[in-house]
Motif scaffolding. Structure first.
Motif, short mmCIF file in Angstrom:
data_model
loop_
_atom_site.label_atom_id
_atom_site.label_comp_id
_atom_site.label_asym_id
_atom_site.label_seq_id
_atom_site.Cartn_x
_atom_site.Cartn_y
_atom_site.Cartn_z
N PHE A 120 55.05 -11.20 25.75
CA PHE A 120 54.62 -12.52 25.31
C PHE A 120 54.02 -13.32 26.47
CE2 PHE A 120 55.49 -17.04 24.60
CZ PHE A 120 54.89 -17.25 23.36
N ILE A 121 54.73 -13.35 27.59
CA ILE A 121 54.28 -14.13 28.75
C ILE A 121 52.99 -13.54 29.33
CG2 ILE A 121 54.87 -14.79 31.13
CD1 ILE A 121 56.26 -16.48 29.03
N ASN A 122 52.88 -12.23 29.33
CA ASN A 122 51.63 -11.63 29.83
C ASN A 122 50.45 -12.01 28.94
OD1 ASN A 122 52.50 -10.39 32.20
ND2 ASN A 122 53.34 -8.66 31.07
N GLU A 123 50.65 -12.06 27.63
CA GLU A 123 49.58 -12.52 26.74
C GLU A 123 49.24 -13.98 26.99
OE1 GLU A 123 49.31 -11.61 22.52
OE2 GLU A 123 50.87 -10.10 22.84
N LEU A 124 50.28 -14.78 27.18
CA LEU A 124 50.08 -16.20 27.46
C LEU A 124 49.29 -16.38 28.76
CD1 LEU A 124 50.98 -18.96 26.26
CD2 LEU A 124 52.89 -18.89 27.86
N ASP A 125 49.66 -15.63 29.78
CA ASP A 125 48.97 -15.68 31.06
C ASP A 125 47.50 -15.29 30.89
OD1 ASP A 125 48.80 -15.96 33.94
OD2 ASP A 125 48.80 -13.76 34.03
N SER A 126 47.25 -14.25 30.10
CA SER A 126 45.87 -13.83 29.85
C SER A 126 45.07 -14.93 29.18
CB SER A 126 45.85 -12.58 28.97
OG SER A 126 46.44 -11.50 29.64
N GLY A 127 45.68 -15.63 28.26
CA GLY A 127 45.00 -16.74 27.59
C GLY A 127 44.69 -17.88 28.54
N PHE A 128 45.63 -18.21 29.41
CA PHE A 128 45.40 -19.30 30.36
C PHE A 128 44.33 -18.93 31.39
CE2 PHE A 128 49.12 -21.50 28.75
CZ PHE A 128 48.77 -22.82 28.95
N GLY A 144 52.32 -22.29 38.37
CA GLY A 144 53.73 -21.94 38.25
C GLY A 144 53.96 -20.78 37.29
N LEU A 145 53.03 -20.57 36.36
CA LEU A 145 53.16 -19.46 35.42
C LEU A 145 53.16 -18.12 36.14
CD1 LEU A 145 53.25 -18.47 32.46
CD2 LEU A 145 50.76 -18.62 32.43
N LYS A 146 52.43 -18.03 37.24
CA LYS A 146 52.40 -16.79 38.02
C LYS A 146 53.80 -16.41 38.49
CE LYS A 146 47.93 -18.16 39.76
NZ LYS A 146 47.24 -18.67 40.93
N TYR A 147 54.57 -17.40 38.90
CA TYR A 147 55.93 -17.14 39.36
C TYR A 147 56.83 -16.73 38.19
CZ TYR A 147 54.22 -19.26 43.60
OH TYR A 147 53.48 -19.53 44.72
N ASP A 148 56.59 -17.32 37.04
CA ASP A 148 57.36 -16.93 35.85
C ASP A 148 57.06 -15.49 35.47
OD1 ASP A 148 58.44 -19.52 35.68
OD2 ASP A 148 56.79 -20.21 34.41
N LYS A 151 58.83 -13.25 37.97
CA LYS A 151 60.27 -13.24 37.74
C LYS A 151 60.64 -12.32 36.58
CE LYS A 151 64.02 -16.60 37.07
NZ LYS A 151 64.30 -18.03 36.93
N ILE A 152 59.87 -12.41 35.51
CA ILE A 152 60.14 -11.57 34.34
C ILE A 152 59.84 -10.11 34.65
CG2 ILE A 152 59.45 -11.10 31.95
CD1 ILE A 152 58.90 -14.19 31.76
N GLU A 153 58.78 -9.85 35.40
CA GLU A 153 58.46 -8.47 35.78
C GLU A 153 59.58 -7.87 36.62
OE1 GLU A 153 54.64 -8.68 37.69
OE2 GLU A 153 53.58 -8.46 35.77
N GLU A 154 60.19 -8.68 37.48
CA GLU A 154 61.30 -8.18 38.29
C GLU A 154 62.49 -7.81 37.41
OE1 GLU A 154 61.94 -11.28 41.15
OE2 GLU A 154 60.22 -10.67 42.36
N VAL A 155 62.76 -8.62 36.39
CA VAL A 155 63.85 -8.31 35.46
C VAL A 155 63.57 -7.01 34.73
CG1 VAL A 155 65.01 -9.06 33.34
CG2 VAL A 155 64.55 -10.72 35.14
N VAL A 156 62.36 -6.85 34.22
CA VAL A 156 61.99 -5.62 33.51
C VAL A 156 62.05 -4.42 34.44
CG1 VAL A 156 60.09 -4.46 32.31
CG2 VAL A 156 60.64 -6.82 31.76
N TYR A 157 61.59 -4.59 35.66
CA TYR A 157 61.64 -3.51 36.64
C TYR A 157 63.07 -3.10 36.93
CZ TYR A 157 61.09 -0.99 41.04
OH TYR A 157 61.14 -0.04 42.02
N ASP A 158 63.94 -4.08 37.14
CA ASP A 158 65.36 -3.78 37.39
C ASP A 158 65.98 -3.02 36.22
OD1 ASP A 158 65.32 -4.90 39.88
OD2 ASP A 158 66.31 -6.77 39.29
N LEU A 159 65.66 -3.43 35.01
CA LEU A 159 66.16 -2.71 33.83
C LEU A 159 65.66 -1.27 33.83
CD1 LEU A 159 65.73 -5.35 30.98
CD2 LEU A 159 67.88 -4.51 31.94
#
Length: 176
Positions: A120-128, A144-148, A151-159
């Motif tokens: 979802f956030i990657n799509e949002l980023d693409s739109g912005f 600030g969206l870049k940092y968000d 942060k989410i990519e790090e969570v997914v990577y850790d998983l």
């Protein structure tokens, strides 16, 4: 979550009443003269409406839907309305909250939600990225969206590296 979303939607009734009262306090052709008085509140209300809609359907709420939820106009010519910049600022606040939700979801043992949030956030980023934002507060919020996203990519990577989610392992850590 559905019960909390329903309760939140009930509170928007009070918001509609308050905004209806606000509309009567100034001439309709002087909206932008007084806009600074309610700008922050409207941005926060957009965030809250967007968050409720996201929790219900994992989709991005439209500006028109937010205006309907708040009981105001989406179209500038029709009077007291939801300014596009206020809508976009509220959506950017949603992105920050979803980054927090991704981390908290893992803590709660929900390993699939961060993947959905990431998409979802990657799509949002693409739109912005398609927008030509000037060097103003909206541009700073977008930065600030870049940092968000990170942060989410790090969570997914850790998983993924911990093998806590098969989809995370197959799908990778998102795109940069």
């Amino acid at each position: 979550v559905p019960k909390k979303c329903q309760k939140a939607r009930e509170h928007f009734g009070t918001v509609r009443t308050q905004l209806e009262s606000l509309k009567t306090k100034f001439p309709t052709d002087q909206y932008y003269r007084f806009h600074e008085h309610w700008r922050f509140v409207l941005q926060r209300l957009v965030f809250l409406a967007a968050f409720v809609v996201y929790l219900e359907s994992e989709t991005l709420v439209t500006r028109e839907s937010v205006a309907e939820i708040l009981g105001i106009e989406a179209d500038r010519e029709r009077g007291f309305h939801l300014d596009i910049e206020d809508y976009l600022s509220g959506v950017l606040t949603l992105a920050s909250e979803l980054a927090r939700l991704a981390v908290n979801s893992v803590t709660a043992g929900d390993y699939s939600r961060p993947l959905r949030i990431s998409a979802f956030i990657n799509e949002l980023d693409s739109g912005f990225r398609l927008l030509n934002l000037k060097n103003d507060s909206l541009r700073k919020r977008y930065d600030g969206l870049k940092y968000d996203v990170k942060k989410i990519e790090e969570v997914v990577y850790d998983l993924s590296i911990r093998g806590l989610n098969k989809e995370a392992t197959v799908g990778g850590g998102g795109e940069k």
